[in-house]
Design a protein around this motif. Structure first.
Motif, PDB file in Angstrom:
ATOM      1  N   ILE A 165       0.954  -1.194  -0.003  1.00 28.17           N
ATOM      2  CA  ILE A 165       0.138  -0.115   0.009  1.00 28.17           C
ATOM      3  C   ILE A 165       0.889   1.365   0.044  1.00 28.17           C
ATOM      4  CG2 ILE A 165      -1.759   1.170   1.399  1.00 28.17           C
ATOM      5  CD1 ILE A 165      -3.026  -1.165  -0.166  1.00 28.17           C
ATOM      6  N   ILE A 166       1.864   1.335   0.917  1.00 27.46           N
ATOM      7  CA  ILE A 166       2.799   2.502   0.657  1.00 27.46           C
ATOM      8  C   ILE A 166       3.435   2.421  -0.440  1.00 27.46           C
ATOM      9  CG2 ILE A 166       4.898   3.177   1.747  1.00 27.46           C
ATOM     10  CD1 ILE A 166       4.128   2.106   4.370  1.00 27.46           C
ATOM     11  N   SER A 167       4.046   1.608  -1.197  1.00 31.71           N
ATOM     12  CA  SER A 167       4.596   1.678  -2.508  1.00 31.71           C
ATOM     13  C   SER A 167       3.556   2.179  -3.457  1.00 31.71           C
ATOM     14  CB  SER A 167       5.023   0.188  -2.724  1.00 31.71           C
ATOM     15  OG  SER A 167       5.931  -0.286  -2.086  1.00 31.71           O
ATOM     16  N   ILE A 168       2.400   1.813  -3.494  1.00 31.77           N
ATOM     17  CA  ILE A 168       1.448   2.087  -4.617  1.00 31.77           C
ATOM     18  C   ILE A 168       1.022   3.537  -4.361  1.00 31.77           C
ATOM     19  CG2 ILE A 168      -1.027   1.935  -5.366  1.00 31.77           C
ATOM     20  CD1 ILE A 168      -0.587  -1.181  -4.963  1.00 31.77           C
ATOM     21  N   PHE A 169       0.876   4.099  -3.110  1.00 37.66           N
ATOM     22  CA  PHE A 169       0.453   5.450  -2.809  1.00 37.66           C
ATOM     23  C   PHE A 169       1.557   6.272  -3.211  1.00 37.66           C
ATOM     24  CE2 PHE A 169       0.043   9.099   0.038  1.00 37.66           C
ATOM     25  CZ  PHE A 169      -1.220   9.670  -0.428  1.00 37.66           C
ATOM     26  N   SER A 170       2.718   5.785  -2.609  1.00 41.19           N
ATOM     27  CA  SER A 170       3.830   6.692  -3.015  1.00 41.19           C
ATOM     28  C   SER A 170       4.260   7.158  -4.303  1.00 41.19           C
ATOM     29  CB  SER A 170       5.224   6.297  -2.136  1.00 41.19           C
ATOM     30  OG  SER A 170       5.394   5.139  -2.823  1.00 41.19           O
ATOM     31  N   PHE A 171       3.902   5.948  -5.034  1.00 47.80           N
ATOM     32  CA  PHE A 171       4.108   6.187  -6.849  1.00 47.80           C
ATOM     33  C   PHE A 171       2.948   6.879  -7.531  1.00 47.80           C
ATOM     34  CE2 PHE A 171       7.418   2.749  -6.221  1.00 47.80           C
ATOM     35  CZ  PHE A 171       8.313   3.228  -7.084  1.00 47.80           C
ATOM     36  N   ALA A 172       2.119   6.654  -6.732  1.00 49.79           N
ATOM     37  CA  ALA A 172       0.758   7.535  -7.341  1.00 49.79           C
ATOM     38  C   ALA A 172       0.955   8.814  -7.163  1.00 49.79           C
ATOM     39  CB  ALA A 172      -0.659   6.828  -6.587  1.00 49.79           C
ATOM     40  N   THR A 173       1.635   9.317  -5.872  1.00 47.53           N
ATOM     41  CA  THR A 173       1.699  10.810  -5.578  1.00 47.53           C
ATOM     42  C   THR A 173       2.984  11.284  -6.571  1.00 47.53           C
ATOM     43  OG1 THR A 173       3.502  10.020  -3.909  1.00 47.53           O
ATOM     44  CG2 THR A 173       1.239  10.658  -3.045  1.00 47.53           C
ATOM     45  N   ASP A 174       4.021  10.269  -6.794  1.00 48.43           N
ATOM     46  CA  ASP A 174       4.990  10.803  -7.940  1.00 48.43           C
ATOM     47  C   ASP A 174       4.468  10.994  -9.221  1.00 48.43           C
ATOM     48  OD1 ASP A 174       6.913  10.325  -5.656  1.00 48.43           O
ATOM     49  OD2 ASP A 174       7.407   8.298  -6.805  1.00 48.43           O
ATOM     50  N   TYR A 175       3.531  10.011  -9.604  1.00 49.47           N
ATOM     51  CA  TYR A 175       2.950  10.175 -11.079  1.00 49.47           C
ATOM     52  C   TYR A 175       2.113  11.573 -10.852  1.00 49.47           C
ATOM     53  CZ  TYR A 175       4.041   5.261 -11.581  1.00 49.47           C
ATOM     54  OH  TYR A 175       4.501   3.943 -11.516  1.00 49.47           O
ATOM     55  N   THR A 176       1.492  11.849  -9.889  1.00 50.96           N
ATOM     56  CA  THR A 176       0.491  13.200  -9.795  1.00 50.96           C
ATOM     57  C   THR A 176       1.454  14.322  -9.965  1.00 50.96           C
ATOM     58  OG1 THR A 176      -1.033  11.836  -8.343  1.00 50.96           O
ATOM     59  CG2 THR A 176      -1.186  14.109  -8.608  1.00 50.96           C
ATOM     60  N   CYS A 177       2.491  14.243  -9.162  1.00 54.73           N
ATOM     61  CA  CYS A 177       3.511  15.229  -9.319  1.00 54.73           C
ATOM     62  C   CYS A 177       3.928  15.561 -10.493  1.00 54.73           C
ATOM     63  CB  CYS A 177       4.513  15.170  -7.988  1.00 54.73           C
ATOM     64  SG  CYS A 177       3.970  15.437  -6.658  1.00 54.73           S
ATOM     65  N   LEU A 178       4.441  14.644 -11.272  1.00 50.97           N
ATOM     66  CA  LEU A 178       4.908  14.765 -12.537  1.00 50.97           C
ATOM     67  C   LEU A 178       3.801  15.230 -13.528  1.00 50.97           C
ATOM     68  CD1 LEU A 178       6.991  11.352 -13.015  1.00 50.97           C
ATOM     69  CD2 LEU A 178       7.768  13.718 -13.049  1.00 50.97           C
ATOM     70  N   TYR A 179       2.725  14.847 -13.418  1.00 54.88           N
ATOM     71  CA  TYR A 179       1.549  15.346 -14.184  1.00 54.88           C
ATOM     72  C   TYR A 179       1.214  16.728 -13.971  1.00 54.88           C
ATOM     73  CZ  TYR A 179      -2.828  15.439 -16.686  1.00 54.88           C
ATOM     74  OH  TYR A 179      -3.927  15.829 -17.538  1.00 54.88           O
ATOM     75  N   GLN A 180       1.354  17.015 -12.606  1.00 54.26           N
ATOM     76  CA  GLN A 180       1.023  18.492 -12.334  1.00 54.26           C
ATOM     77  C   GLN A 180       2.266  19.332 -13.021  1.00 54.26           C
ATOM     78  OE1 GLN A 180      -2.332  18.011 -11.165  1.00 54.26           O
ATOM     79  NE2 GLN A 180      -1.630  19.683  -9.702  1.00 54.26           N
ATOM     80  N   PHE A 181       3.537  18.963 -12.902  1.00 54.91           N
ATOM     81  CA  PHE A 181       4.318  19.594 -13.665  1.00 54.91           C
ATOM     82  C   PHE A 181       4.091  19.676 -15.009  1.00 54.91           C
ATOM     83  CE2 PHE A 181       8.685  19.327 -15.402  1.00 54.91           C
ATOM     84  CZ  PHE A 181       9.146  20.635 -14.987  1.00 54.91           C
ATOM     85  N   ASP A 182       3.940  18.630 -15.641  1.00 53.03           N
ATOM     86  CA  ASP A 182       4.044  18.593 -17.241  1.00 53.03           C
ATOM     87  C   ASP A 182       2.770  17.796 -17.348  1.00 53.03           C
ATOM     88  OD1 ASP A 182       4.343  18.286 -19.730  1.00 53.03           O
ATOM     89  OD2 ASP A 182       6.051  17.249 -19.663  1.00 53.03           O
ATOM     90  N   GLN A 183       1.690  18.050 -17.831  1.00 54.31           N
ATOM     91  CA  GLN A 183       0.553  17.384 -18.472  1.00 54.31           C
ATOM     92  C   GLN A 183       0.835  16.595 -19.581  1.00 54.31           C
ATOM     93  OE1 GLN A 183      -2.939  20.199 -18.282  1.00 54.31           O
ATOM     94  NE2 GLN A 183      -2.897  19.941 -16.121  1.00 54.31           N
ATOM     95  N   MET A 184       2.029  16.802 -20.044  1.00 60.50           N
ATOM     96  CA  MET A 184       2.315  15.725 -21.300  1.00 60.50           C
ATOM     97  C   MET A 184       2.976  14.641 -20.696  1.00 60.50           C
ATOM     98  SD  MET A 184       0.709  17.471 -23.494  1.00 60.50           S
ATOM     99  CE  MET A 184       1.131  16.692 -25.062  1.00 60.50           C
ATOM    100  N   ALA A 185       3.383  14.570 -19.647  1.00 61.26           N
ATOM    101  CA  ALA A 185       4.050  13.475 -19.114  1.00 61.26           C
ATOM    102  C   ALA A 185       3.317  12.070 -19.216  1.00 61.26           C
ATOM    103  CB  ALA A 185       4.579  13.586 -17.396  1.00 61.26           C
TER     104      ALA A 185
END
Length: 167
Positions: A77-97
Motif C-alpha cells: 500500500i505504501i509503495s502504490i500510494f507513494s508512486f501514485a503521488t510521484d505520478y501526480t506530481c509529474l503530471y502537475q508539472f507537465d501534463q504531457m508526461a
C-alpha cells in the motif's frame, strides 16, 4: 490502540498531510521532474533494502501469518500510494508526461485518484494502457514501480518456505 493499528493510523495521517501539502504546491515553479525521479529512485532503493533486511529477520522469527500479511500489505500500500503521488506530481508539472487522462484538471486530489488507479494497475502488472507514460521521467518512475513490484512478489515467494507458524 493495538500494535498494528497505530502504525496504520500514523501512515494514513502522514498520507493525508502529504496530500494536503501537495495541493498547495505550485508544481511548475521547481524542476519537479528531476526532484520526483531522484526521490523515486531513493525510495525504491530504501524500500528494497528495508524489505531485504527487516522482512528476512521477521520471516525467520515470526509465528503469525496475520502479522506477516499485515507487513507485506502495508509495504504494498505504501509503495502504490507513494508512486501514485510521484505520478501526480509529474503530471502537475507537465501534463504531457502521461497520455490518457480524460480531463486535464489542476486539482491534485482529482489527479491523485486517477494515478492511484494507474499505480495499482502498474504494480499488479495488468497494464490496461488507458493511461501511459510519455515523458522520459514518467517512464523511468514507472520502471521503478515495476521493478519494486516484481521484487516484492519474488521476495515473498522465495521466502514462503521459511515462514514458521505456530497457529
Amino acid at each position: 490502540m493495538g500494535k498494528t493499528t497505530l502504525p496504520l493510523v500514523s501512515i494514513v495521517g502522514i498520507g493525508i498531510l502529504y496530500v494536503a501539502l501537495m495541493t498547495m504546491v505550485d508544481h511548475k515553479s521547481l524542476p519537479f521532474h528531476i526532484i520526483i525521479v531522484t526521490a523515486a529512485l531513493g525510495k525504491t532503493i530504501v524500500i528494497t533494502m528495508t524489505t531485504l533486511k527487516r522482512l528476512s529477520k521477521l520471516i525467520k522469527i515470526c509465528h503469525s501469518l496475520e502479522r506477516l500479511l499485515w507487513v507485506f500489505g502495508l509495504i504494498i500500500i505504501i509503495s502504490i500510494f507513494s508512486f501514485a503521488t510521484d505520478y501526480t506530481c509529474l503530471y502537475q508539472f507537465d501534463q504531457m508526461a502521461f497520455e490518457g487522462m480524460s480531463v486535464h484538471s489542476n486539482s491534485y486530489v482529482y489527479n491523485l485518484f486517477h494515478f492511484f488507479y494507474f499505480s495499482v494497475i502498474t504494480f499488479s502488472t495488468v497494464g490496461y494502457g488507458d493511461i501511459a507514460p510519455i515523458s522520459e521521467a514518467a517512464r523511468f518512475v514507472v520502471m521503478l514501480e515495476i521493478f519494486l513490484s516484481f521484487f516484492l512478489v519474488v521476495f515473498a515467494f522465495a521466502n514462503i518456505k521459511k515462514i514458521h507458524l505456530n497457529e
